[in-house]
Design a protein around this motif. Structure first.
Motif, PDB file in Angstrom:
ATOM      1  N   THR A 200       0.842  -1.181   0.000  1.00 11.05           N
ATOM      2  CA  THR A 200       0.000   0.000   0.000  1.00 11.05           C
ATOM      3  C   THR A 200       0.887   1.244   0.000  1.00 11.05           C
ATOM      4  N   GLU A 275       0.684 -11.498   3.344  1.00 11.80           N
ATOM      5  CA  GLU A 275      -0.209 -10.716   4.196  1.00 11.80           C
ATOM      6  C   GLU A 275      -1.092  -9.785   3.364  1.00 11.80           C
ATOM      7  N   GLU A 278      -3.904 -11.759   1.948  1.00 10.27           N
ATOM      8  CA  GLU A 278      -4.868 -12.177   2.967  1.00 10.27           C
ATOM      9  C   GLU A 278      -5.778 -11.034   3.407  1.00 10.27           C
ATOM     10  N   THR A 279      -5.309  -9.802   3.292  1.00 12.42           N
ATOM     11  CA  THR A 279      -6.104  -8.650   3.745  1.00 12.42           C
ATOM     12  C   THR A 279      -6.784  -7.900   2.603  1.00 12.42           C
ATOM     13  N   SER A 280      -6.655  -8.412   1.382  1.00 12.68           N
ATOM     14  CA  SER A 280      -7.271  -7.739   0.240  1.00 12.68           C
ATOM     15  C   SER A 280      -8.756  -8.072   0.151  1.00 12.68           C
ATOM     16  N   ASP A 281      -9.477  -7.351  -0.720  1.00 13.54           N
ATOM     17  CA  ASP A 281     -10.909  -7.572  -0.835  1.00 13.54           C
ATOM     18  C   ASP A 281     -11.213  -8.819  -1.653  1.00 13.54           C
ATOM     19  N   ALA A 286      -5.750  -4.859  -2.601  1.00 15.85           N
ATOM     20  CA  ALA A 286      -5.332  -4.432  -1.269  1.00 15.85           C
ATOM     21  C   ALA A 286      -5.706  -2.977  -1.018  1.00 15.85           C
TER      22      ALA A 286
END
Length: 357
Positions: A200, A275, A278-281, A286
């Motif tokens: 990001t 990571e 795993e945290t993306s939509d 991301a």
């Protein structure tokens, strides 16, 4: 593009069998070969890219140094970012090779320092980076044309510099990436350009701030680069559709096998890429225009900037504002994506090869 100096925009040479139409589906026509990788390099040169990364692998692909020497006389303006694995060659031999390639390029060589395990050997992270630091220090001394009298943990060498020198008589810039504590300290102490992987914008800003502070403690200044894939089309919808198509034939088992083949498959940087996924939509994003789907079948840089030409340029601008002044981009397949970036993105960026001082 904002910034006090022109941004450097590089492409990827795909020497390590990392080229696909459908991610995870091998295509013999896209496997690394002299002809295929030459064509990618010359396309990047022709489209005005400033540099091209020539990755180094043992299990996969073709030899990067031999390729660099072969393609050097065919290029006109592009720099070659030659990946070199520290510890793999005898240092005096490596210095002479790099100086010779730089002469063939009329001073257009840059060096990507790699600290992965040497094929056939496994070394814990901390000592491996200590070895890398020693090699970087001695290699820089030799390429600066100075005698070496070094007695370290991994290198013991007393030697005058070789007659073969670089065009400038100085060491080419060292590009270096790594996310463990040992890697960051090695970069802060001995690199010229610190390379980070897709993250990001806020994550990249944190990395830049961290590395600036570390380099200042060593009395040094770093430049910062971002290694990322890119999927650019005339419209946002077309770009997102192209991303979906790229992974449309990929199954999770094949993706895991591809990721596991890499020598850096367990590194801190690779863990960060996981990571992000795993945290993306639900669609794998991301944040806006940052798609993590590529990481399903690739160790290392595992995300892509996806969008229209305007959106890709805006994303690069956002990274530029937080301190990035060099981008190493790639896309699948590499030849047509090189053309798209060359047509839709490069003409609108303030970029030029950076002159060495």
């Amino acid at each position: 593009m904002s910034g006090s100096s022109p941004v450097e925009v590089a492409w990827f040479g795909a020497l390590c069998d990392d080229d696909y139409e459908f991610l995870g589906v091998a295509d013999p026509e896209l496997a690394s070969s002299w002809e295929h990788c030459r064509d990618i390099t010359l396309a990047a040169d022709g489209h005005g890219f400033d540099n091209i990364l020539l990755p180094s692998g043992y299990t996969l692909g073709i030899d990067a140094t031999a390729f660099a020497a072969g393609v050097a006389p065919l290029t006109s303006r592009i720099q070659l970012l030659l990946a070199v694995r520290m510890g793999e060659l005898w240092l005096p031999q490596l210095a002479r090779q790099l100086a010779t390639v730089d002469r063939m390029l009329h001073g257009r060589l840059t060096v990507n320092i790699i600290s992965s395990d040497i094929p056939g050997e496994t070394l814990e992270s901390a000592p491996r980076y200590r070895r890398t630091l020693e090699w970087m220090q001695v290699l820089r001394t030799l390429l600066d044309g100075r005698p070496v009298d070094f007695h370290g943990e991994f290198v013991t060498l007393t030697l005058d510099p070789p007659r073969a020198t670089t065009t400038s008589g100085r060491c080419p810039p060292f590009y270096f990436g790594g996310f463990s504590e040992a890697a960051k300290e090695t970069a802060a102490a001995a690199a010229d350009v610190f390379l980070t992987w897709p993250d990001t914008v806020a994550g990249v800003a944190d990395t830049v701030a961290d590395m600036k502070a570390r380099s200042e403690r060593h009395g040094r200044t770093l430049r910062f680069g971002l290694r990322s894939h890119v999927i650019v089309r005339a419209t946002s919808a077309e770009a997102r559709a192209a991303a979906d198509r790229l992974v449309s034939r990929l199954d999770d088992r094949t993706g895991a096998a591809i990721r596991g083949r890499s020598l850096d498959a367990a590194s801190a940087g690779v863990q960060r890429q996981a990571e992000l996924r795993e945290t993306s939509d639900a669609d794998g994003y991301a944040e806006e225009n940052l798609w993590t789907g590529i990481g399903r079948a690739r160790s290392g840089a595992g995300a892509a900037i996806v969008g229209s030409g305007e959106e890709v340029r805006a994303k690069l601008e956002a990274y530029r504002r937080v301190g990035i002044d060099a981008f190493i981009l790639s896309g699948y397949p590499h030849l047509p994506e090189c053309e798209r970036v060359g047509n839709l993105v490069l003409p609108h960026l303030d970029h030029a090869p950076l002159v060495r001082s």
